[in-house]
Design a protein around this motif. Structure first.
Motif, PDB file in Angstrom:
ATOM      1  N   PRO A  50     -12.318  48.970  76.429  1.00 43.80           N
ATOM      2  CA  PRO A  50     -12.531  48.532  77.899  1.00 43.80           C
ATOM      3  C   PRO A  50     -13.671  48.017  77.898  1.00 43.80           C
ATOM      4  O   PRO A  50     -13.593  47.202  78.804  1.00 43.80           O
ATOM      5  CB  PRO A  50     -12.513  49.999  78.310  1.00 43.80           C
ATOM      6  CG  PRO A  50     -11.855  51.136  77.478  1.00 43.80           C
ATOM      7  CD  PRO A  50     -11.906  50.478  76.073  1.00 43.80           C
ATOM      8  N   MET A  51     -14.709  48.046  77.410  1.00 49.96           N
ATOM      9  CA  MET A  51     -16.036  47.424  77.425  1.00 49.96           C
ATOM     10  C   MET A  51     -15.692  45.946  77.040  1.00 49.96           C
ATOM     11  O   MET A  51     -16.539  45.027  77.758  1.00 49.96           O
ATOM     12  CB  MET A  51     -17.124  47.883  76.788  1.00 49.96           C
ATOM     13  CG  MET A  51     -17.062  47.702  75.309  1.00 49.96           C
ATOM     14  SD  MET A  51     -18.489  48.133  74.354  1.00 49.96           S
ATOM     15  CE  MET A  51     -18.086  50.123  74.303  1.00 49.96           C
ATOM     16  N   MET A  52     -14.809  45.517  76.433  1.00 47.62           N
ATOM     17  CA  MET A  52     -14.264  44.231  75.981  1.00 47.62           C
ATOM     18  C   MET A  52     -14.048  43.361  77.446  1.00 47.62           C
ATOM     19  O   MET A  52     -14.154  42.247  77.556  1.00 47.62           O
ATOM     20  CB  MET A  52     -13.551  43.913  74.788  1.00 47.62           C
ATOM     21  CG  MET A  52     -14.120  44.496  73.558  1.00 47.62           C
ATOM     22  SD  MET A  52     -13.053  44.524  72.233  1.00 47.62           S
ATOM     23  CE  MET A  52     -12.638  42.813  71.904  1.00 47.62           C
ATOM     24  N   ALA A  55      -1.586  44.884  73.531  1.00 48.29           N
ATOM     25  CA  ALA A  55      -1.730  45.725  74.583  1.00 48.29           C
ATOM     26  C   ALA A  55      -3.094  45.775  74.893  1.00 48.29           C
ATOM     27  O   ALA A  55      -3.611  45.676  76.251  1.00 48.29           O
ATOM     28  CB  ALA A  55      -1.044  47.183  74.670  1.00 48.29           C
ATOM     29  N   GLY A  56      -3.994  46.043  74.039  1.00 49.22           N
ATOM     30  CA  GLY A  56      -5.406  46.064  74.172  1.00 49.22           C
ATOM     31  C   GLY A  56      -6.092  44.789  74.604  1.00 49.22           C
ATOM     32  O   GLY A  56      -6.511  44.731  75.733  1.00 49.22           O
ATOM     33  N   ALA A  61     -14.306  46.297  69.150  1.00 48.57           N
ATOM     34  CA  ALA A  61     -13.071  47.105  68.852  1.00 48.57           C
ATOM     35  C   ALA A  61     -12.913  48.365  68.203  1.00 48.57           C
ATOM     36  O   ALA A  61     -13.934  48.802  67.492  1.00 48.57           O
ATOM     37  CB  ALA A  61     -11.977  45.936  68.096  1.00 48.57           C
ATOM     38  N   ASP A  62     -12.035  48.941  68.258  1.00 50.91           N
ATOM     39  CA  ASP A  62     -12.033  50.491  67.398  1.00 50.91           C
ATOM     40  C   ASP A  62     -11.699  50.132  66.206  1.00 50.91           C
ATOM     41  O   ASP A  62     -11.454  49.197  65.703  1.00 50.91           O
ATOM     42  CB  ASP A  62     -10.831  51.358  68.141  1.00 50.91           C
ATOM     43  CG  ASP A  62      -9.507  51.040  68.053  1.00 50.91           C
ATOM     44  OD1 ASP A  62      -9.098  50.170  67.041  1.00 50.91           O
ATOM     45  OD2 ASP A  62      -8.488  51.715  68.564  1.00 50.91           O
ATOM     46  N   ALA A  63     -11.516  50.923  65.207  1.00 50.35           N
ATOM     47  CA  ALA A  63     -11.394  51.300  63.801  1.00 50.35           C
ATOM     48  C   ALA A  63     -10.143  50.660  63.581  1.00 50.35           C
ATOM     49  O   ALA A  63     -10.033  49.774  62.220  1.00 50.35           O
ATOM     50  CB  ALA A  63     -11.686  52.616  63.079  1.00 50.35           C
ATOM     51  N   ASP A  64      -9.136  50.550  64.337  1.00 45.76           N
ATOM     52  CA  ASP A  64      -7.937  49.819  64.180  1.00 45.76           C
ATOM     53  C   ASP A  64      -7.692  48.448  64.638  1.00 45.76           C
ATOM     54  O   ASP A  64      -6.550  47.970  64.684  1.00 45.76           O
ATOM     55  CB  ASP A  64      -6.799  50.663  64.452  1.00 45.76           C
ATOM     56  CG  ASP A  64      -6.414  52.009  63.760  1.00 45.76           C
ATOM     57  OD1 ASP A  64      -6.860  52.020  62.700  1.00 45.76           O
ATOM     58  OD2 ASP A  64      -5.870  52.864  64.442  1.00 45.76           O
ATOM     59  N   ALA A  66      -8.183  42.760  65.988  1.00 42.23           N
ATOM     60  CA  ALA A  66      -6.861  42.301  65.459  1.00 42.23           C
ATOM     61  C   ALA A  66      -5.639  41.939  66.353  1.00 42.23           C
ATOM     62  O   ALA A  66      -5.906  41.946  67.575  1.00 42.23           O
ATOM     63  CB  ALA A  66      -6.306  43.300  64.506  1.00 42.23           C
ATOM     64  N   ILE A  67      -4.649  41.199  66.051  1.00 41.44           N
ATOM     65  CA  ILE A  67      -3.522  40.748  66.676  1.00 41.44           C
ATOM     66  C   ILE A  67      -2.306  40.819  65.852  1.00 41.44           C
ATOM     67  O   ILE A  67      -1.457  39.891  66.114  1.00 41.44           O
ATOM     68  CB  ILE A  67      -3.958  39.272  67.463  1.00 41.44           C
ATOM     69  CG1 ILE A  67      -2.953  38.943  68.578  1.00 41.44           C
ATOM     70  CG2 ILE A  67      -4.312  38.372  66.350  1.00 41.44           C
ATOM     71  CD1 ILE A  67      -2.709  39.709  69.828  1.00 41.44           C
TER      72      ILE A  67
END
Length: 404
Positions: free
Chosen positions: A43-45, A85-86, A35-38, A77-78
């Motif tokens: 996309p690769m996930m 959205a991710g 995931a990103d830092a946040d 995270a969620i």
């Protein structure tokens, strides 16, 4: 007279709550730090999970229900709409490939660091992790966590329920509450990390209370048929010392047996141990068993198939495998036809960013075609195509802490 070998029960269809599963193989949740830092899935996930959509069920890697629950860098995270959205791109890609997913909800508790979350970790008691922890600047000594107040406990329970609702909004079929492997719920259950003298400590009933309340709150939020619970009796990872394993888990199961949860996910399940059979007798619903293949030991040549079949014969309903799915996007087909498995590459690739060691493990059909051979079958797991790339989310400020 020819004899047709019996088809392994691993490849029989099954029911899980409202879901019809094409087989009994579950992809276990595997932390991959992509995931990103946040905490927003990248996309690769979507590509990674879609490649493994032939699993009967995918349990996506642990996602934090609030900011302070973050364990390591680049953990998803969620608890914010950008996380929803991710993840929605991921679940859409998996559905398009024919798969279905739950999301694991994990609060790290004392398994965290201010350099990872920006916050002082919280825990049932101010007992630090007895080992270093990975941070963006390398491994550091763990910090002493802040003991959770009753308000902290109540707000964290609410955060789990909100995260479960977010998971459904993101397209998941359900969630798994992580009460294993030395994270927050496990810390409450274990005597070595829970020194409380209030209603959340002391006796077995007090120490299981937080886990029970979280599971019940999540079930009330999204329906019990969409909720699983993961446990790892006797596991000492992350410095956990339960102290009374043989009493702890029967009490936990008794407290949750009538809630109608979709499943209980037992880690390091061993059909030769009495506790496995006691748990099977006591749990009235679906039991997912994760074979005791050993962390850090080489992956068996069969990826855990034989161990899984033994667990099914002993009463498990579904079998979860981790590293075998990590290295083999088409694991179900490989196990079905007895094909060799890809070995897991250098272990550090599990936890670093990028596609290497993540989305680039070959499927069997492509290997055979490269050799000039004809694959036995062309199933969706053989001919995986990556989903259309999703846009990379714009950088956003760090989320405000949700809960303690």
């Amino acid at each position: 007279m020819t004899h047709t070998p019996a088809i392994s029960r691993l490849f029989e269809p099954a029911r899980l709550g409202h879901l019809r599963l094409p087989n009994r193989l579950v992809m276990a949740p595997l932390t991959r730090n992509r995931a990103d830092a946040d905490g927003v899935p990248q996309p690769m996930m979507a590509t990674y999970y879609a490649q493994r959509a032939s699993a009967g069920l995918i349990i996506a890697e642990a996602a934090t229900p609030n900011a302070v629950g973050q364990t390591y860098p680049n953990i998803p995270a969620i608890h914010h709409q950008r996380h929803v959205a991710g993840w929605r791109h991921v679940t859409e890609a998996v559905r398009a490939a024919g798969g279905q997913m739950f999301l694991q909800l994990q609060h790290g508790g004392r398994v965290g660091h201010p350099d990872n979350s920006g916050l002082l970790p919280v825990a049932p008691s101010p007992v630090p992790l007895p080992e270093t922890i990975h941070t963006p600047t390398g491994r550091q000594d763990a910090v002493v966590p802040r003991e959770m107040t009753l308000d902290d406990i109540r707000s964290t329970v609410a955060d789990f329920a909100a995260a479960a609702r977010n998971a459904l909004d993101a397209g998941f079929a359900g969630v798994e509450v992580h009460a294993a492997n030395g994270h927050l719920l496990h810390q409450f259950m274990a005597r070595g990390t829970n020194h409380r003298t209030d209603g959340y400590g002391g006796s077995v009933g007090g120490r299981i209370r937080f886990a029970v309340e979280v599971a019940q709150a999540v079930a009330e939020a999204i329906g019990p048929e969409r909720v699983g619970l993961r446990i790892s009796p006797g596991n000492t990872v992350n410095g956990i010392d339960e102290g009374d394993t043989e009493d702890l888990y029967p009490a936990l199961i008794e407290a949750l047996a009538d809630t109608g949860l979709a499943y209980l996910h037992l880690v390091f399940a061993d059909p030769d141990q009495a506790l496995f059979h006691e748990i099977r007798r006591s749990w009235p619903g679906t039991l997912i068993a994760n074979p005791a293949l050993g962390w850090g030991s080489p992956l068996p040549a069969d990826g855990g198939k034989l161990a899984g079949e033994r667990l099914l014969a002993a009463g498990a309903d579904l079998i979860s495998l981790g590293r075998a799915f990590l290295a083999n996007p088409d694991l179900v087909e490989r196990l079905r036809i007895g094909a060799p498995l890809n070995p897991v590459r250098d272990a550090h690739m599990m936890y670093v960013g990028g596609e290497t060691g993540y989305t680039d493990y070959p499927v069997l059909a492509s290997v055979l075609r490269h050799r000039g051979e004809t694959p036995e079958s062309e199933t969706p797991s053989d001919v995986v195509s990556a989903p259309a790339p999703m846009p990379t989310p714009a950088p956003a400020p760090a989320p405000a802490p949700a809960g303690p």
